[in-house]
Write an enzyme that holds these catalytic residues in place. Structure first.
Site, mmCIF file in Angstrom:
data_model
loop_
_atom_site.group_PDB
_atom_site.id
_atom_site.type_symbol
_atom_site.label_atom_id
_atom_site.label_comp_id
_atom_site.label_asym_id
_atom_site.label_seq_id
_atom_site.Cartn_x
_atom_site.Cartn_y
_atom_site.Cartn_z
ATOM 1 N N THR A 83 -22.839 -4.559 -1.341
ATOM 2 C CA THR A 83 -21.464 -5.070 -1.358
ATOM 3 C C THR A 83 -21.347 -6.392 -2.100
ATOM 4 O O THR A 83 -20.372 -6.638 -2.809
ATOM 5 C CB THR A 83 -20.996 -5.272 0.101
ATOM 6 O OG1 THR A 83 -21.029 -4.006 0.728
ATOM 7 C CG2 THR A 83 -19.611 -5.833 0.181
ATOM 8 N N THR A 158 -27.033 -4.896 2.741
ATOM 9 C CA THR A 158 -27.487 -5.380 4.053
ATOM 10 C C THR A 158 -28.358 -4.367 4.800
ATOM 11 O O THR A 158 -29.228 -4.761 5.577
ATOM 12 C CB THR A 158 -26.276 -5.701 4.964
ATOM 13 O OG1 THR A 158 -25.426 -4.558 5.016
ATOM 14 C CG2 THR A 158 -25.506 -6.897 4.462
ATOM 15 N N ASP A 159 -28.119 -3.065 4.551
ATOM 16 C CA ASP A 159 -28.742 -2.050 5.419
ATOM 17 C C ASP A 159 -30.266 -2.153 5.487
ATOM 18 O O ASP A 159 -30.846 -2.044 6.562
ATOM 19 C CB ASP A 159 -28.369 -0.637 4.944
ATOM 20 C CG ASP A 159 -26.921 -0.281 5.232
ATOM 21 O OD1 ASP A 159 -26.172 -1.166 5.676
ATOM 22 O OD2 ASP A 159 -26.541 0.883 5.015
ATOM 23 N N LYS A 236 -30.933 -6.489 11.034
ATOM 24 C CA LYS A 236 -29.479 -6.299 11.054
ATOM 25 C C LYS A 236 -29.123 -5.747 12.432
ATOM 26 O O LYS A 236 -29.504 -4.624 12.766
ATOM 27 C CB LYS A 236 -29.060 -5.326 9.939
ATOM 28 C CG LYS A 236 -27.568 -5.076 9.867
ATOM 29 C CD LYS A 236 -27.199 -4.185 8.676
ATOM 30 C CE LYS A 236 -25.702 -3.935 8.651
ATOM 31 N NZ LYS A 236 -25.270 -3.137 7.495
#
Ligand code: DGL
Length: 409
Positions: A83, A158-159, A236
């Site tokens: 993102t 981020t994953d 995360k």
């Protein structure tokens, strides 16, 4: 009708006897969206459009040119995707993936006030699509930059950020300049985006004297503080919140406040030991989450196709006793089977219950308080670069801060 239209192209559209000219934004199977000069977006049903004519191609107007731009200690930004790598084209309002360094800096003109920024898009992928070979490519790019003494900020999805940050922590020993990952949970077109502050904070940290791979992300849901996490200690913990990332089994190594001042806690400074890059990684390492009802066949599949296997076990590091003879058989074939805990917080301890003792006797390696994904990247790194005995020894040795020296709980 042109199929190669890109957001920002100037077009003329004929629709039900009327003609509209404006900026093309998007098109799906039903509608075409165009921004009129008035600033309004017009949605037209495709079935009534008789023609779309391209008037002129869109040329993004970024404030920064190719090559370094801005003032301050230089920082190199490596884009890998996610993102944070998208930017808002203010002419069209469209969110687009950045394909060039110029586009990546386009949305973040403030960076030029902090550092002399240069950037390169190494890849533009969602982080769930990362492969181990991508970690090697990213490591090589980082190494080339930090060898010249330049701090590097890596933008990433981020994953799987903690997989990549830990892999790079292992692949580059004693980095001679900061290596700082960052990401964002909300894209730059949303008022709640965390992209801008995360990137600015990461660039500041990339100008510091930190000598361990780290990750800079929001500490809380407001824009008041960023946490600096060790690259081998984070997870995360939320699918959407801005403060999704937490350091596990250790505190963040520092924070960045809203004025972009850094407040260090316990961190490794750049040291004088030689820097080294490891250029191999084993593709034959697996990671499996044990669950009640998991059958032997599945364990066979994982163990047969790999040289090393990390199991995220229950509680103190357990799997069903049905697996004990299988583990013993695989260990006798020189396969490495390491165990971590699904609890994340705390350490495995195979001395407490009979299951643990049975697994220990079968040859399982207890991996202390290492996170499962960190154990996975570490074993992949070790099996790619060291022999079996050294791999076994290093697996339970703290080499990058991934294992606490002493835990009291
Ligand atoms: N699936 C995500 C990724 O990890 C995209 C969004 C994000 O940047 O987190 O790439």
């Amino acid at each position: 009708m042109s199929d190669d239209l890109e957001a920002g192209d100037r077009v003329e559209i004929k629709w039900k006897g009327s003609t509209f000219s404006g900026t093309y934004i998007s098109r799906d199977s039903r509608i075409t969206v165009v921004k009129l000069q008035s600033g309004y977006n017009l949605s037209l049903d495709n079935s009534s459009i008789s023609s779309i004519q391209l008037l002129s191609k869109h040329v993004p107007k970024g404030p920064l040119k190719e090559g370094p731009a801005g003032k301050g200690k230089p920082v190199f930004i490596l884009g890998t995707g996610g993102t944070i790598a998208s930017y808002v084209d203010y002419e069209t309002g469209a969110v687009k993936p950045a394909r060039t360094s110029q586009e990546m800096l386009y949305a973040q003109p403030d960076l030029a006030k902090i550092a002399a920024i240069d950037a390169e898009i190494v890849m533009n992928i969602l982080s769930e699509d990362m492969q181990k070979g991508d970690w090697l490519r990213i490591a090589k790019k980082i190494y080339d930059k930090i060898s010249q003494g330049e701090g590097v900020t890596i933008t990433h999805g981020t994953d799987t950020l903690s997989f990549t940050s830990s892999a790079i922590s292992f692949l580059i020993e004693n980095p001679k300049a900061p290596v700082v990952f960052t990401a964002s949970q909300r894209s730059p077109d949303r008022p709640s985006s965390d992209a801008f502050l995360n990137l600015k904070g990461a660039v500041k940290v990339a100008q510091s004297d930190v000598g361990q791979v780290c990750v800079v992300m929001h500490s809380s849901i407001s824009d008041d503080e960023l946490s600096i996490h060790s690259g081998v200690r984070l997870r995360k913990m939320h699918s959407s919140r801005r403060d999704a990332f937490k350091s596990i089994n250790s505190e963040p190594i520092g924070t960045v406040d809203k004025n972009l001042e850094i407040h260090w806690r316990n961190y490794e400074r750049i040291n004088s030991r030689p820097m080294k890059i490891y250029e191999n990684i084993s593709e034959r390492v697996g990671l499996v989450y044990f669950y009640p009802g998991m059958n032997e066949e599945l364990l066979h599949k994982f163990a047969d196709t790999n040289d090393g296997l990390i199991i995220a076990g229950t509680g103190l590091g357990h799997v069903t006793n049905r697996f004990v003879p299988l583990v013993k058989e695989y260990v006798s074939q020189d396969k490495i089977i390491g165990i971590t805990t699904q609890c994340l917080f705390g350490s495995v301890n195979l001395d407490v219950y009979s299951t643990g003792r049975n697994l220990l006797e079968a040859g399982v390696i207890p991996l202390h308080d290492m996170l499962p994904e960190v154990a996975y990247t570490k074993l992949s790194f070790l099996l790619g670069n060291f022999d079996l005995d050294e791999t076994k020894r290093l697996m339970t040795t703290n080499i990058r801060g991934e294992i606490s020296d002493r835990r009291t709980e």
